[in-house]
Design a protein around this motif. Structure first.
Motif, PDB file in Angstrom:
ATOM      1  N   SER A   1      -7.878  -4.287   3.472  1.00 22.20           N
ATOM      2  CA  SER A   1      -6.449  -4.098   3.707  1.00 22.20           C
ATOM      3  C   SER A   1      -5.710  -4.137   2.388  1.00 22.20           C
ATOM      4  O   SER A   1      -6.178  -4.712   1.411  1.00 22.20           O
ATOM      5  CB  SER A   1      -5.903  -5.204   4.616  1.00 22.20           C
ATOM      6  N   TYR A   2      -4.545  -3.518   2.385  1.00 17.75           N
ATOM      7  CA  TYR A   2      -3.696  -3.589   1.207  1.00 17.75           C
ATOM      8  C   TYR A   2      -3.022  -4.957   1.159  1.00 17.75           C
ATOM      9  O   TYR A   2      -2.523  -5.457   2.165  1.00 17.75           O
ATOM     10  CB  TYR A   2      -2.615  -2.505   1.240  1.00 17.75           C
TER      11      TYR A   2
ATOM     12  N   VAL B   1       2.691   4.315   1.753  1.00 14.42           N
ATOM     13  CA  VAL B   1       1.661   3.839   0.831  1.00 14.42           C
ATOM     14  C   VAL B   1       0.911   5.022   0.222  1.00 14.42           C
ATOM     15  O   VAL B   1       0.662   5.065  -0.983  1.00 14.42           O
ATOM     16  CB  VAL B   1       0.689   2.858   1.527  1.00 14.42           C
ATOM     17  N   LYS B   2       0.580   5.999   1.055  1.00 13.81           N
ATOM     18  CA  LYS B   2      -0.160   7.169   0.583  1.00 13.81           C
ATOM     19  C   LYS B   2       0.655   7.957  -0.449  1.00 13.81           C
ATOM     20  O   LYS B   2       0.142   8.332  -1.499  1.00 13.81           O
ATOM     21  CB  LYS B   2      -0.507   8.062   1.778  1.00 13.81           C
ATOM     22  N   ARG B   3       1.917   8.183  -0.153  1.00 12.27           N
ATOM     23  CA  ARG B   3       2.781   8.976  -1.044  1.00 12.27           C
ATOM     24  C   ARG B   3       3.135   8.254  -2.343  1.00 12.27           C
ATOM     25  O   ARG B   3       3.390   8.889  -3.357  1.00 12.27           O
ATOM     26  CB  ARG B   3       4.076   9.347  -0.327  1.00 12.27           C
TER      27      ARG B   3
ATOM     28  N   LEU C   1       3.227   1.812  -6.257  1.00 13.41           N
ATOM     29  CA  LEU C   1       2.988   0.527  -5.602  1.00 13.41           C
ATOM     30  C   LEU C   1       1.877  -0.254  -6.296  1.00 13.41           C
ATOM     31  O   LEU C   1       1.991  -1.464  -6.506  1.00 13.41           O
ATOM     32  CB  LEU C   1       2.672   0.739  -4.121  1.00 13.41           C
ATOM     33  N   GLU C   2       0.797   0.434  -6.685  1.00 16.71           N
ATOM     34  CA  GLU C   2      -0.295  -0.243  -7.389  1.00 16.71           C
ATOM     35  C   GLU C   2       0.164  -0.770  -8.738  1.00 16.71           C
ATOM     36  O   GLU C   2      -0.243  -1.856  -9.157  1.00 16.71           O
ATOM     37  CB  GLU C   2      -1.484   0.699  -7.545  1.00 16.71           C
ATOM     38  N   SER C   3       1.024  -0.028  -9.422  1.00 18.76           N
ATOM     39  CA  SER C   3       1.527  -0.505 -10.711  1.00 18.76           C
ATOM     40  C   SER C   3       2.445  -1.717 -10.545  1.00 18.76           C
ATOM     41  O   SER C   3       2.718  -2.422 -11.512  1.00 18.76           O
ATOM     42  CB  SER C   3       2.248   0.613 -11.461  1.00 18.76           C
TER      43      SER C   3
END
Length: 120
Positions: free
Chosen positions: A51-52, A5-7, A12-14
């Motif tokens: 949370s995501y 998630v960090k990398r 992922l957000e897009s």
């Protein structure tokens, strides 16, 4: 998972992943028949900091990014099965939709150029 998630947070957000506040998650879950406690939400992995939340598209993307996970292998396998078993009509629908969008953009830019010439 945290490193993934960090990398890949931008990608992922897009594709629909978002950080959601604890109270918002609790409110959504409490809309059902049961009120959830902090401990119960914690068992689901919901942190007090939030949370995501992943859309189906973001989950598929994670499945394509992970390498050595049996779950990720199954996600990839199911995605390939869906593509393999979909009809040609369905496969070409998205291509046709994309062509129509490109044509609309071309006509719009042409109209802008024509307006610019007429005003000059």
């Amino acid at each position: 998972m945290k490193q993934l998630v960090k990398r890949n947070s931008v990608e992922l957000e897009s594709n629909g992943m978002k950080m959601t506040a604890y109270l918002e998650i609790k409110a959504d879950m409490d809309k059902g028949y049961k009120m959830y406690t902090l401990n119960e939400l914690g068992e689901y992995g919901v942190s007090r900091r939030g949370s995501y939340i992943f859309t189906k598209r973001a989950i598929l993307l994670v499945g394509f990014m992970l390498r050595d996970s049996k779950i990720a292998q199954e996600v990839r396998n199911q995605a390939l099965n869906i593509i393999e078993n979909s009809s040609d009509e369905h496969k070409t629908f998205e291509i046709t939709k994309e062509k129509e969008l490109l044509m609309a953009i071309m006509f719009a830019s042409n109209e802008i150029d024509t307006c610019s010439l007429n005003s000059a």
